[in-house]
Enzyme design. Sequence first.
Site, PDB file in Angstrom:
ATOM      1  N   SER A  97       0.820  -1.217   0.000  1.00 12.07           N
ATOM      2  CA  SER A  97       0.000   0.000   0.000  1.00 12.07           C
ATOM      3  C   SER A  97       0.850   1.261   0.000  1.00 12.07           C
ATOM      4  O   SER A  97       0.542   2.231  -0.689  1.00 12.07           O
ATOM      5  CB  SER A  97      -0.937   0.005   1.199  1.00 12.07           C
ATOM      6  OG  SER A  97      -1.820  -1.082   1.124  1.00 12.07           O
ATOM      7  N   ILE A  98       1.949   1.264   0.736  1.00  2.00           N
ATOM      8  CA  ILE A  98       2.811   2.451   0.793  1.00  2.00           C
ATOM      9  C   ILE A  98       3.714   2.491  -0.447  1.00  2.00           C
ATOM     10  O   ILE A  98       3.969   3.558  -1.002  1.00  2.00           O
ATOM     11  CB  ILE A  98       3.594   2.515   2.124  1.00  2.00           C
ATOM     12  CG1 ILE A  98       4.105   3.925   2.388  1.00  2.00           C
ATOM     13  CG2 ILE A  98       4.727   1.541   2.196  1.00  2.00           C
ATOM     14  CD1 ILE A  98       3.041   4.881   2.793  1.00  2.00           C
ATOM     15  N   THR A 121      15.607   2.149  12.492  1.00  2.72           N
ATOM     16  CA  THR A 121      15.721   3.326  11.635  1.00  2.72           C
ATOM     17  C   THR A 121      15.327   2.909  10.222  1.00  2.72           C
ATOM     18  O   THR A 121      15.805   1.891   9.712  1.00  2.72           O
ATOM     19  CB  THR A 121      17.162   3.880  11.658  1.00  2.72           C
ATOM     20  OG1 THR A 121      17.433   4.379  12.972  1.00  2.72           O
ATOM     21  CG2 THR A 121      17.352   4.993  10.641  1.00  2.72           C
ATOM     22  N   LEU A 122      14.464   3.686   9.613  1.00  2.00           N
ATOM     23  CA  LEU A 122      13.966   3.410   8.268  1.00  2.00           C
ATOM     24  C   LEU A 122      14.584   4.390   7.290  1.00  2.00           C
ATOM     25  O   LEU A 122      14.614   5.590   7.552  1.00  2.00           O
ATOM     26  CB  LEU A 122      12.438   3.570   8.230  1.00  2.00           C
ATOM     27  CG  LEU A 122      11.649   2.768   9.262  1.00  2.00           C
ATOM     28  CD1 LEU A 122      10.182   3.186   9.240  1.00  2.00           C
ATOM     29  CD2 LEU A 122      11.804   1.278   8.998  1.00  2.00           C
ATOM     30  N   GLU A 123      15.068   3.910   6.158  1.00  2.00           N
ATOM     31  CA  GLU A 123      15.553   4.782   5.084  1.00  2.00           C
ATOM     32  C   GLU A 123      14.360   5.052   4.192  1.00  2.00           C
ATOM     33  O   GLU A 123      13.811   4.127   3.607  1.00  2.00           O
ATOM     34  CB  GLU A 123      16.685   4.128   4.295  1.00  2.00           C
ATOM     35  CG  GLU A 123      16.819   2.671   4.564  1.00  2.00           C
ATOM     36  CD  GLU A 123      17.700   1.898   3.640  1.00  2.00           C
ATOM     37  OE1 GLU A 123      17.516   1.902   2.419  1.00  2.00           O
ATOM     38  OE2 GLU A 123      18.576   1.242   4.186  1.00  2.00           O
ATOM     39  N   TYR A 153      23.614  -9.874  18.227  1.00  5.18           N
ATOM     40  CA  TYR A 153      24.111  -8.654  17.591  1.00  5.18           C
ATOM     41  C   TYR A 153      24.686  -7.701  18.638  1.00  5.18           C
ATOM     42  O   TYR A 153      24.071  -7.459  19.677  1.00  5.18           O
ATOM     43  CB  TYR A 153      22.979  -7.966  16.834  1.00  5.18           C
ATOM     44  CG  TYR A 153      23.385  -6.650  16.212  1.00  5.18           C
ATOM     45  CD1 TYR A 153      24.197  -6.611  15.094  1.00  5.18           C
ATOM     46  CD2 TYR A 153      22.953  -5.445  16.746  1.00  5.18           C
ATOM     47  CE1 TYR A 153      24.567  -5.412  14.514  1.00  5.18           C
ATOM     48  CE2 TYR A 153      23.309  -4.238  16.176  1.00  5.18           C
ATOM     49  CZ  TYR A 153      24.114  -4.228  15.060  1.00  5.18           C
ATOM     50  OH  TYR A 153      24.483  -3.026  14.497  1.00  5.18           O
TER      51      TYR A 153
END
Length: 174
Positions: A97-98, A121-123, A153
């Site tokens: 949808s996006i 964090t989204l690019e 991690y």
Amino acid sequence: MLLTGAEITRQRRNGVIAIEPFTADQVEQNSYGFRLGHRLLSCDDEVYDAHRPLERIAPVEIPAEGVLLYPNRLYLGETLEIIGSTRYACELYGNLSIAALGVWIQVSAPLGHTGAIVRWTLEIRVSQPIRLHRGMRIGKVAFWSVNGDVVQYNGRYANSVAVTESRLCTEVAS
């Protein structure tokens, strides 16, 4: 193997997967639909240098009426949820949808290592001006089982609690 939505819910209930806050209606067949958080970083440097921190970063608190994003600019956003697992790797994707509106998130860094339990964090890149709203469903996270010894991690983004700019410049150039 990819976990089903029901298994994601079960593993979250058992404390193996973290998704906070969790909303049952965001569980999908093979993923969990995550939402856009409250903050963005607008990256406005004309030239990015991997050996130097960005100089022109503007923090943006997304207002109730949303924030207008423009093409040819990098935005770093954040997930509303803290997401991860000590046993599974996860992968973040934009939802259809996006994407169908010309919004791309996590184009080059979708893998969440085992043990990374963070606010991701989204690019974010857009093809045309678009208004995004805090709390809107913007993507999905899938969980994958891993083979071999599980190593937690402990990289440069461990314990991230907010949108985080690139830390590549902290590496010593060879």
